[in-house]
Design a protein around this motif. Structure first.
Motif, PDB file in Angstrom:
ATOM      1  N   SER A   1       0.833  -1.206   0.000  1.00 45.21           N
ATOM      2  CA  SER A   1       0.000   0.000   0.000  1.00 45.21           C
ATOM      3  C   SER A   1       0.864   1.252   0.000  1.00 45.21           C
ATOM      4  CB  SER A   1      -0.918   0.006   1.227  1.00 45.21           C
ATOM      5  OG  SER A   1      -1.780  -1.110   1.228  1.00 45.21           O
ATOM      6  N   GLY A   2       1.895   1.268   0.843  1.00 39.75           N
ATOM      7  CA  GLY A   2       2.795   2.412   0.871  1.00 39.75           C
ATOM      8  C   GLY A   2       3.523   2.603  -0.440  1.00 39.75           C
ATOM      9  N   SER A   3       3.908   1.494  -1.070  1.00 38.97           N
ATOM     10  CA  SER A   3       4.570   1.578  -2.372  1.00 38.97           C
ATOM     11  C   SER A   3       3.633   2.170  -3.419  1.00 38.97           C
ATOM     12  CB  SER A   3       5.043   0.192  -2.803  1.00 38.97           C
ATOM     13  OG  SER A   3       5.669   0.231  -4.068  1.00 38.97           O
ATOM     14  N   CYS A   4       2.384   1.729  -3.396  1.00 43.05           N
ATOM     15  CA  CYS A   4       1.402   2.270  -4.348  1.00 43.05           C
ATOM     16  C   CYS A   4       1.113   3.742  -4.077  1.00 43.05           C
ATOM     17  CB  CYS A   4       0.103   1.462  -4.271  1.00 43.05           C
ATOM     18  SG  CYS A   4       0.245  -0.220  -4.897  1.00 43.05           S
ATOM     19  N   PHE A   5       1.092   4.133  -2.814  1.00 43.33           N
ATOM     20  CA  PHE A   5       0.865   5.544  -2.495  1.00 43.33           C
ATOM     21  C   PHE A   5       1.995   6.406  -3.045  1.00 43.33           C
ATOM     22  CE2 PHE A   5       1.165   9.323   0.171  1.00 43.33           C
ATOM     23  CZ  PHE A   5      -0.144   9.771   0.164  1.00 43.33           C
ATOM     24  N   GLY A   6       3.230   5.939  -2.926  1.00 47.29           N
ATOM     25  CA  GLY A   6       4.350   6.680  -3.507  1.00 47.29           C
ATOM     26  C   GLY A   6       4.238   6.789  -5.012  1.00 47.29           C
ATOM     27  N   ALA A   7       3.823   5.707  -5.667  1.00 46.09           N
ATOM     28  CA  ALA A   7       3.645   5.744  -7.117  1.00 46.09           C
ATOM     29  C   ALA A   7       2.520   6.693  -7.503  1.00 46.09           C
ATOM     30  CB  ALA A   7       3.362   4.337  -7.645  1.00 46.09           C
TER      31      ALA A   7
END
Length: 533
Positions: free
Chosen positions: A430-436
């Motif tokens: 989820s955090g990775s997707c938020f950064g993207a």
């Protein structure tokens, strides 16, 4: 007595109505010599202007006032290349891309036209992006959800662990070559807009126009919608009872859960848009933090896999995969070219986003120095991280498990650490997707802004700040900030508060929200793929 090139100020009534030339044309004039003066016909139709509406000498890629033109290794405006790997002098060969028989307007005329703030300011005059910011942008979009979902497609079609690693490596090298080409293009044309500007300047307005409309209305909002939906699904999965009880959690596909996912996706989109509207510095620093978080997450997965492989122990009753010890790594490799093509496509999709930095190149403090450094730092780091994470999956999970799971990170966490591991890995994704999502919102707003400046979209989307407000960046009222709040505001966002393309960002957010509401992950992937290729 030798003379340098002269600039003719067009002061006749007829010539005063002509549009100002863009920074590329002014750069060509500044770097020309009397013996190389020539006239060329316009390469752009009069209907759609491929030139910036605002021309400032400070934006001139070859101007002494531009930091990109002041490097100790190169003299000003002469015999300089536009990237550390370039062997060409673009100053005399690439420019001008469009001129008319009437000649150039003078630099003074361009400056006077630029000082009219009716255009809503100019982002390319306010250069605030550093090397680290650019690195976080490109890494932020590449490391999104691809490494956590593509292994299934690659393993299924490649047929063996060794072949899968080869596909990951080849896809990474191909993406790196494309990024290196963009480093050359960005050095030659250091403006916002990415491929839209390159197509317009090199092949003509029609190609730039078509690419812009496809990107603005389909590719960018479609990609952001996919990332937001994945974010919502993983957040729900991290806190759902199913994920906390099952060893190998499966997604909940009920209607209520789907709309909860969409609601969380819209909240994330709204938050990211507000973040980018508030401050360029705030958005880029958020990306910087999330970039380190992503590398830390991939490194943690890699180390976990190596430790499990070495000790043959997990915190659950699950027995780690032993096939890598007894079975040749290339056993069962597919010989079907179409399977290799599908596997390579999945790998390339995982590396998608390497062109991200070029969309905001005009806001770099030193684009010709930093762009090649960003690209040639980010690509090998991402390739190495992907290979380590994929190897970790293979050491713990069987090929059958990898091929059957589209949420490989959650499966990995559940098998090694149990339900709590599934929740932690879901939050990491989820955090990775938020950064993207933050990175794609940042660059998408700049694409819309650049398209409006080119005349491809209504001019309101080419403004900076709120419509009708003073477009100059807000500054602190006092040079002495004593309170903690004042110091934090000054450090994080005061210097460029609301000096962002707000209308462009809101427009992109509205399109993305529409795709989130009417689409689903499979349909949006198909829609994006057809439009993109």
């Amino acid at each position: 007595m030798s003379r340098g090139p002269t600039y003719t100020s067009l002061t006749s009534p007829t010539n005063q109505t002509r549009r100002p030339r863009d920074s590329l044309e002014l750069a060509s004039l500044a770097s020309s010599t009397p013996s190389s003066s020539r006239a060329s016909e316009s390469s752009s139709p009069s209907g759609i202007s491929s030139s910036r509406k605002v021309s400032l000498s400070g934006e001139d890629p070859l101007s002494p006032s531009n930091p990109a033109g002041r490097t100790p290794q190169r003299p000003l405006n002469h015999n300089r290349s536009f990237s550390v790997s370039s062997a060409f002098d673009y100053a005399s060969n690439l420019f001008p891309l469009s001129t008319t028989a009437a000649g150039y307007t003078s630099l003074e005329t361009a400056q006077l036209n630029a000082l009219d703030l009716g255009d809503g300011g100019n982002l390319e005059k306010h250069k605030s992006i550093t090397y680290l910011n650019g690195l976080s942008l490109i890494v932020g979009l590449i490391i999104g959800s691809g490494i956590f979902s593509s292994p299934a497609q690659i393993t299924t079609n490649a047929g063996s662990p060794g072949a899968s690693l080869v596909v990951w490596l080849v896809a990474g090298v191909l993406a790196w070559t494309g990024a290196a080409s963009y480093a050359e293009l960005g050095g030659a044309i250091p403006l916002n807009g990415g491929a839209q500007v390159y197509l317009s300047k090199i092949f003509g307005d029609v190609f730039g126009f078509l690419f812009t409309w496809c990107s603005v209305f389909v590719l960018k909002p479609g990609s952001a919608a996919i990332i937001a939906i994945i974010f919502g699904e993983y957040v729900v999965r991290a806190f759902s009872p199913t994920s906390l009880k099952a060893t190998d959690p499966l997604p909940d596909t009920s209607i209520s859960t789907i709309w909860i996912n969409k609601g969380i996706s819209l909240l994330a989109l709204t938050f990211v848009t507000l973040l980018n509207c508030t401050s360029t510095k705030l958005a880029t620093r958020t990306g910087d933090i999330l970039m380190f978080f992503k590398f830390l997450a991939l490194l943690s997965i890699a180390l976990t896999g190596l430790i499990v492989a070495a000790t043959n122990q997990t915190l659950t009753s699950f027995t780690p995969n032993q096939d890598w010890k007894t079975t040749p790594w290339f056993a069962g490799t597919s010989t079907n070219p179409s399977n290799w093509a599908v596997a390579l496509y999945a790998g390339l999709w995982a590396f998608d986003g390497w062109d991200n930095t070029n969309f905001v190149l005009g806001e770099f403090r030193n684009p010709t120095r930093d762009l090649p450094r960003v690209i040639h730092t980010a690509m090998p780091l991402v390739i190495f991280s992907y290979l380590l994470a994929t190897l970790s999956y293979m050491l713990v999970l069987s090929d059958k498990t990898i091929a059957s799971s589209n949420t490989i990170a959650v499966t990995f966490g559940a098998r090694v650490f149990g339900p709590i591991g599934a929740m932690i890995l879901a939050l990491i994704v989820s955090g990775s997707c938020f950064g993207a999502l933050n990175a794609t919102a940042f660059t998408s707003g700049r694409l819309v802004y650049a398209a409006a400046k080119e005349g491809y979209l209504p001019a309101v989307f080419g403004t900076v700040g709120m419509p009708g407000s003073d477009p100059r960046p807000l500054r602190a009222h006092s040079n002495n900030a004593h309170s903690f709040r004042e110091r934090m505001l000054r450090k994080i966002m005061v210097e460029d508060s609301f000096f962002t393309p707000i209308t462009a960002l809101v427009f992109n957010a509205l399109l993305t929200a529409l795709y989130i509401l009417v689409g689903s992950f499979p349909t949006l992937i198909t829609f994006y793929g057809v439009a993109g290729y």
